[in-house]
Design an enzyme around this catalytic site. Structure first.
Site, mmCIF file in Angstrom:
data_model
loop_
_atom_site.group_PDB
_atom_site.id
_atom_site.type_symbol
_atom_site.label_atom_id
_atom_site.label_comp_id
_atom_site.label_asym_id
_atom_site.label_seq_id
_atom_site.Cartn_x
_atom_site.Cartn_y
_atom_site.Cartn_z
ATOM 1 N N HIS A 94 5.778 -8.461 -3.760
ATOM 2 C CA HIS A 94 4.400 -8.813 -3.400
ATOM 3 C C HIS A 94 4.045 -10.260 -3.748
ATOM 4 O O HIS A 94 3.364 -10.490 -4.756
ATOM 5 C CB HIS A 94 3.429 -7.902 -4.158
ATOM 6 C CG HIS A 94 3.542 -6.458 -3.815
ATOM 7 N ND1 HIS A 94 2.942 -5.915 -2.701
ATOM 8 C CD2 HIS A 94 4.167 -5.437 -4.430
ATOM 9 C CE1 HIS A 94 3.205 -4.622 -2.648
ATOM 10 N NE2 HIS A 94 3.943 -4.313 -3.689
ATOM 11 N N GLU A 151 1.787 -11.880 -2.589
ATOM 12 C CA GLU A 151 0.331 -12.022 -2.477
ATOM 13 C C GLU A 151 -0.404 -11.786 -3.793
ATOM 14 O O GLU A 151 -1.571 -12.151 -3.906
ATOM 15 C CB GLU A 151 -0.204 -11.088 -1.378
ATOM 16 C CG GLU A 151 -0.231 -9.592 -1.725
ATOM 17 C CD GLU A 151 1.103 -8.868 -1.490
ATOM 18 O OE1 GLU A 151 2.125 -9.541 -1.280
ATOM 19 O OE2 GLU A 151 1.114 -7.620 -1.536
ATOM 20 N N GLY A 169 0.860 -1.178 0.000
ATOM 21 C CA GLY A 169 0.000 0.000 0.000
ATOM 22 C C GLY A 169 0.888 1.217 0.000
ATOM 23 O O GLY A 169 2.000 1.181 -0.535
ATOM 24 N N GLU A 170 0.415 2.279 0.606
ATOM 25 C CA GLU A 170 1.201 3.520 0.676
ATOM 26 C C GLU A 170 1.615 3.720 2.133
ATOM 27 O O GLU A 170 0.773 3.919 3.004
ATOM 28 C CB GLU A 170 0.342 4.671 0.142
ATOM 29 C CG GLU A 170 1.025 6.014 0.149
ATOM 30 C CD GLU A 170 2.420 5.978 -0.440
ATOM 31 O OE1 GLU A 170 2.594 5.560 -1.603
ATOM 32 O OE2 GLU A 170 3.359 6.356 0.284
ATOM 33 N N CYS A 180 6.392 -4.791 0.927
ATOM 34 C CA CYS A 180 6.505 -3.463 0.306
ATOM 35 C C CYS A 180 6.294 -2.363 1.355
ATOM 36 O O CYS A 180 7.179 -2.117 2.170
ATOM 37 C CB CYS A 180 5.522 -3.346 -0.857
ATOM 38 S SG CYS A 180 5.899 -1.995 -1.987
ATOM 39 N N ILE A 199 6.650 -3.014 -7.183
ATOM 40 C CA ILE A 199 5.784 -1.908 -7.577
ATOM 41 C C ILE A 199 6.152 -0.670 -6.767
ATOM 42 O O ILE A 199 5.878 -0.621 -5.564
ATOM 43 C CB ILE A 199 4.307 -2.289 -7.375
ATOM 44 C CG1 ILE A 199 3.971 -3.471 -8.291
ATOM 45 C CG2 ILE A 199 3.403 -1.102 -7.667
ATOM 46 C CD1 ILE A 199 2.614 -4.078 -8.041
ATOM 47 N N ARG A 200 6.803 0.275 -7.414
ATOM 48 C CA ARG A 200 7.298 1.458 -6.687
ATOM 49 C C ARG A 200 7.912 0.982 -5.363
ATOM 50 O O ARG A 200 7.628 1.512 -4.289
ATOM 51 C CB ARG A 200 6.162 2.457 -6.430
ATOM 52 C CG ARG A 200 5.731 3.229 -7.680
ATOM 53 C CD ARG A 200 4.544 4.131 -7.412
ATOM 54 N NE ARG A 200 4.728 4.984 -6.272
ATOM 55 C CZ ARG A 200 5.187 6.247 -6.311
ATOM 56 N NH1 ARG A 200 5.491 6.795 -7.463
ATOM 57 N NH2 ARG A 200 5.318 6.946 -5.214
ATOM 58 N N ARG A 258 12.494 4.367 0.282
ATOM 59 C CA ARG A 258 11.198 4.324 -0.409
ATOM 60 C C ARG A 258 11.396 4.547 -1.905
ATOM 61 O O ARG A 258 12.298 5.280 -2.316
ATOM 62 C CB ARG A 258 10.249 5.408 0.124
ATOM 63 C CG ARG A 258 9.753 5.176 1.531
ATOM 64 C CD ARG A 258 8.834 6.323 1.971
ATOM 65 N NE ARG A 258 7.620 6.386 1.183
ATOM 66 C CZ ARG A 258 6.987 7.509 0.843
ATOM 67 N NH1 ARG A 258 7.472 8.668 1.194
ATOM 68 N NH2 ARG A 258 5.886 7.458 0.145
#
Lengths: 311, 196
Positions: free
Chosen positions: B176, B178, B49-50, B81, B139-140, B110
């Site tokens: 990830h 998942e 997430g963020e 992440c 992802i980022r 980050r």
């Protein structure tokens, strides 16, 4: 099992990126990480920082929020690259930006700038009244608007990695957002209830490829993340969209056209997470000052309704 | 192997994907958004997430202090992440007021690979897991820029950058599992919970 994830990759992209980039999974994956979050429209660096500091999961960088586009009229286009680049530099969360429907060169520019998501958006004036952008050819992922399931599936067929129900942007009237998310969710439920031999006709009626229709019927949901947009202005609006089954919300004019943007941003973020908790939504709703004034969608003449752009 | 109740921090991010993987492995997995829900779990997954949003929401919902206490008491936690960022003791390129829960003696950066156009997927050797390489989606994503003496790197990219670490009952990955159907990290985590 049919996989509609990556019929084509971004190998013919005009920009060069590293191995393994721009895959369907990577594009759709970022949207998965945004779930449960609030994506906020911002028009300058200061607003972008306020959004980030108050819990935005991403920002949408644009020159005018939809309420102003609506008020000022004229042709609305991609924002100045300087503005978008400055916002990318100013925040650490993902930055999205809008290209006109069908304007693949605006999309090429946005990809070159390194935006994290391109919104092929009906909020801007369409550049092509026949074709949307062929989104498979890009490394940047795309989010597209939809008012119903067929429209969502056509956008996914073209390569959209995220869908947002359209609502009626720039009004502060949530009724169209409600209609569109209910329509999409209802059509998915109806599809799921069909027997396999009925899916061929369903695909014809939805004007979408059979493989994708069958995938939605099997999953009981879209194969990409579904956010809601267009008219969300209060914590309760956001929580209602989440209870109706949205994965997250876009708030356009609702935050920075209100009396206290920072407090409203925080409150909408809180209500989006605690969407099923009336006590938390009540707490979030207290003392926020003026909401954006808003326009009833019924008072907007049909030719000026943005949701009817795109097909 | 599936003893105990596993919580998935459900403030923001892809918590449903983690719940699905854990449930698929036969675990009793529940979302955690309130202190009383946290008190009822024997292990916790912090999803992707963020991280800036998760940090704020953990404070808004009064979870930050109970989370830090449970981690200090030895609660098994697996972070992916943003979850890895939340578990790191030190973060580069964080917001000025951004806080983590800490627990892993590492420094992470980050968005270490750049923006979304630089996000990628690749195969990764993970010696602690049996079987073929892990297909990892970044992802980022963050990377681990320093591994302190208490922590151990468990996966690195070809260029040597560390993308998975563990320390005691804590495990963190930049990528990830998942969202790819990879279950071995979660199986490993369930064994850690069972042994804790």
């Amino acid at each position: 099992m049919t996989d509609t994830l990556s019929p084509r990759t971004a190998s013919d992209s005009t920009d060069a990126f590293g191995p393994g980039t721009g895959t369907g999974r990577v594009k759709r994956g970022l949207a998965e990480m945004l779930k449960g979050g609030v994506i906020m429209d911002v028009v300058d660096v200061e607003q972008a920082k306020i959004a980030e500091d108050n819990g935005a999961v991403a920002v949408m960088a644009l020159e005018r929020v939809p309420a102003d586009i609506r008020a000022q009229g004229g042709v609305a286009r991609m924002s100045d690259p300087d503005l978008i680049a400055a916002i990318i530099d100013a925040v650490s969360i993902p930055v999205m930006a809008k290209a006109r429907i069908g304007h693949f060169v605006e999309a090429q520019v946005l990809q070159h700038l390194g935006v994290d998501y391109i919104d092929e958006s009906e909020v801007l004036s369409p550049a092509d009244y026949v074709n949307h952008i062929d989104k498979w050819g890009f490394t940047s992922p795309f989010v597209c608007g939809a008012t119903n399931l067929g429209e969502a599936l056509r956008r996914i067929t073209e390569g959209a990695a995220m869908i947002r129900s359209k609502g009626e942007a720039g009004t502060g009237d949530v009724s169209e957002a409600t209609k569109h998310i209910r329509t999409i969710k209802g059509e998915i439920a109806a599809l799921k209830a069909k027997s396999p031999d009925e899916l061929y006709v369903a695909a014809k009626e939805l004007q979408a490829p059979y493989e994708l229709v069958a995938e939605v019927a099997r999953l009981g949901k879209l194969p990409v993340v579904l956010f809601t947009a267009g008219g969300v202005a209060t914590p309760a609006d956001a929580a209602m969209m989440m209870q109706l089954g949205a994965d997250g919300v876009f708030v356009g004019s609702g935050i920075f056209k209100s009396g206290d943007p920072a407090a409203r941003a925080r409150a909408i973020v809180k209500a989006t997470t605690a969407f099923d908790d009336p006590e938390a939504i009540a707490d979030a709703s207290r003392g926020l000052g003026e909401a954006m004034v808003g326009i009833n969608v019924a008072d907007v003449p049909a030719p000026h309704r943005l949701a009817s752009r795109g097909w | 192997m599936t003893r105990g109740r596993i919580g998935v921090l459900a403030l923001q991010g892809d918590f449903r994907e983690h719940l699905a993987v854990l449930t698929g492995l036969g675990a009793d997995a529940v979302p955690v958004r309130r202190p009383r829900e946290l008190a009822a779990v024997d292990g916790l997954v912090i999803p992707g997430g963020e991280s800036t949003v998760m940090d704020k929401l953990s404070r808004i919902f009064d979870l930050r202090d109970p989370l830090r206490e449970r981690i200090a008491d030895g609660l098994p936690v697996y972070g992916t992440c943003a979850g890895l960022i939340m578990l790191a003791d030190r973060v580069l390129d964080a917001l000025p007021d951004q806080q983590t829960l800490g627990g892993l003696d590492v420094q992470v950066r980050r968005n270490a690979f750049g923006t979304q156009v630089d996000s990628f997927e690749t195969d990764l050797e993970v010696p602690m897991l049996e079987g073929p390489p892990v297909h990892a989606v970044f992802i980022r994503a963050p990377v681990v820029t320093e591994v302190g003496p208490a922590a151990e790197a468990v996966a690195t990219l070809d260029d040597g950058r560390v993308v998975a670490v563990r320390q005691g009952n804590l495990l963190g990955t930049s990528f990830h599992p998942e969202i790819t159907g990879e279950t071995r990290f979660h199986e490993h985590f369930l064994r850690v919970v069972a042994a804790a």
